[in-house]
Design a protein around this motif. Sequence first.
Motif, PDB file in Angstrom:
ATOM      1  N   LYS A  25     -30.252  25.909  86.352  1.00 27.02           N
ATOM      2  CA  LYS A  25     -29.989  27.032  87.255  1.00 27.02           C
ATOM      3  C   LYS A  25     -29.971  28.346  86.491  1.00 27.02           C
ATOM      4  CE  LYS A  25     -27.253  24.362  90.600  1.00 27.02           C
ATOM      5  NZ  LYS A  25     -27.626  23.038  90.062  1.00 27.02           N
TER       6      LYS A  25
ATOM      7  N   TRP B  64     -20.539  25.950  89.151  1.00 27.47           N
ATOM      8  CA  TRP B  64     -21.715  25.488  88.399  1.00 27.47           C
ATOM      9  C   TRP B  64     -21.589  25.857  86.918  1.00 27.47           C
ATOM     10  CZ3 TRP B  64     -25.605  27.677  92.517  1.00 27.47           C
ATOM     11  CH2 TRP B  64     -25.731  26.754  93.575  1.00 27.47           C
TER      12      TRP B  64
ATOM     13  N   GLU C   4     -19.051  23.600  85.218  1.00 29.59           N
ATOM     14  CA  GLU C   4     -19.493  22.212  85.077  1.00 29.59           C
ATOM     15  C   GLU C   4     -20.672  22.040  84.126  1.00 29.59           C
ATOM     16  OE1 GLU C   4     -20.340  21.103  89.079  1.00 29.59           O
ATOM     17  OE2 GLU C   4     -18.231  20.764  89.617  1.00 29.59           O
ATOM     18  N   CYS C   5     -21.366  23.110  83.790  1.00 31.93           N
ATOM     19  CA  CYS C   5     -22.570  22.974  82.962  1.00 31.93           C
ATOM     20  C   CYS C   5     -22.202  22.587  81.527  1.00 31.93           C
ATOM     21  CB  CYS C   5     -23.412  24.243  82.996  1.00 31.93           C
ATOM     22  SG  CYS C   5     -22.827  25.568  81.909  1.00 31.93           S
ATOM     23  N   GLU C   6     -23.196  22.021  80.810  1.00 35.15           N
ATOM     24  CA  GLU C   6     -22.987  21.593  79.424  1.00 35.15           C
ATOM     25  C   GLU C   6     -23.522  22.615  78.423  1.00 35.15           C
ATOM     26  OE1 GLU C   6     -23.707  16.994  79.315  1.00 35.15           O
ATOM     27  OE2 GLU C   6     -24.960  17.908  80.899  1.00 35.15           O
TER      28      GLU C   6
ATOM     29  N   ARG D 108     -29.661  18.309  79.147  1.00 34.62           N
ATOM     30  CA  ARG D 108     -28.313  18.542  79.662  1.00 34.62           C
ATOM     31  C   ARG D 108     -28.326  19.451  80.891  1.00 34.62           C
ATOM     32  NH1 ARG D 108     -25.454  20.680  74.297  1.00 34.62           N
ATOM     33  NH2 ARG D 108     -27.544  21.592  74.075  1.00 34.62           N
ATOM     34  N   ASN D 109     -27.187  19.591  81.501  1.00 37.73           N
ATOM     35  CA  ASN D 109     -26.977  20.487  82.641  1.00 37.73           C
ATOM     36  C   ASN D 109     -26.875  21.916  82.093  1.00 37.73           C
ATOM     37  OD1 ASN D 109     -26.213  21.818  84.938  1.00 37.73           O
ATOM     38  ND2 ASN D 109     -24.279  20.730  85.219  1.00 37.73           N
TER      39      ASN D 109
END
Length: 397
Positions: A2, A21, A24-26, A64-65
């Motif tokens: 994103k 978001w 929670e992202c890495e 990863r996110n």
Amino acid sequence: MKMIGIGDNGADGLLPQYLQWIEECELLVGGERHLSFFPTFTKEKKVVKGGLTSLMAELLEEKRNVVILASGDPLFFGLGSVLAKKLPLEIYPYASSIQLAFAKMKESWQDAFIVSLHGRSIKGFAQKIDGRHKIVVLTDPINSPQAIAKYLKRFGMTEYVAFVAENLQGVDERCRHLTLDEMEQATFSPLNVVILKQSERVERSSLGIPDQAFIQRKPDKGLITKKEVRILSLQELKLKDNSIVWDIGTCTGSVAIEAAKMAREGEVYAIEKNENDLQNCLQNQVKHRADFVAVLGKAPERLDEFPDPNAIFIGGNGGNMEELLKICISRLLPNGRLVMNIATIENLAEAMRHLKTLGCEVTVTQVQISKSKPILNLTRFEPLNPIFIVSAQKGKE
């Protein structure tokens, strides 16, 4: 993956969903300023610096996110326009600096013309904006509000007043209405947007500027491509908005000035061997709001300083026609056009021979024009010297 647009108010301006978001992202990617808005983020951060090639390569391999932070609307002169071509991005824009600036100004902006001078030369700015009612300018430290004001005053574009918005939504936000004189003397934050608006309606000149409107050599006026011939020659050049144009033997600059107004998203380069004529050309640029490169020299000298053109106008060849045409046609871009104004049949024959040898498709238009002139209470016609307009089309290669 994103990409989230963010303003100078940081996390306070983001929707709860966007904040979730990010939490929670890495991997959180962004400029130093963007990342500083999230001091409590404990997972990996990556600062965007310099070129984007290595960043693109890394993100293509990333499993990863990932959330990428970008200023305002990422697709408006932003990171998103580059990364979205290669990465599987979901883009969530914030308000752009332009939207925020107009909101502060309380003006509509659907009719605004947008120019970015950020990391770009200001050369050509005059013809880009001439006659436009409302203009947004994205600036940088070189093309600052002060520099823009000085530039506009030099070209007599004093019908504009300014609105400058700084640090929008930041703690040091400041928005001001200014005259050009005030803007030239003021100081500004590096993060600013300039809006120019006409205080009085000024239209730009139409094609075919009168001959007498150009500063010319004195006392022997006449070394100018006459209006009627100029219009026909420009039509033969088939200029587009973004054409790159050469004017060889520019003299007063009349053809180059009209070409700059027609190709105002492009570039014009002129060369003149007579120093006094070149000075007239430079003065005519200012008078007629056309900003282009004009140099002193005898072509083909100095042509290597110009980028390859889409169109070339030759008003005079100085007696070295064969060499000049060889260089011009070799530099002309595929499907480019070369137009010459020739007064004698000997030079016409020579030009035709050289251009055909160089593989060009050549056409000639003979122009014989007479203009009305009063005599007592009557009218007679006075002829201009006949001119051959030679037009050459280069092949596709």
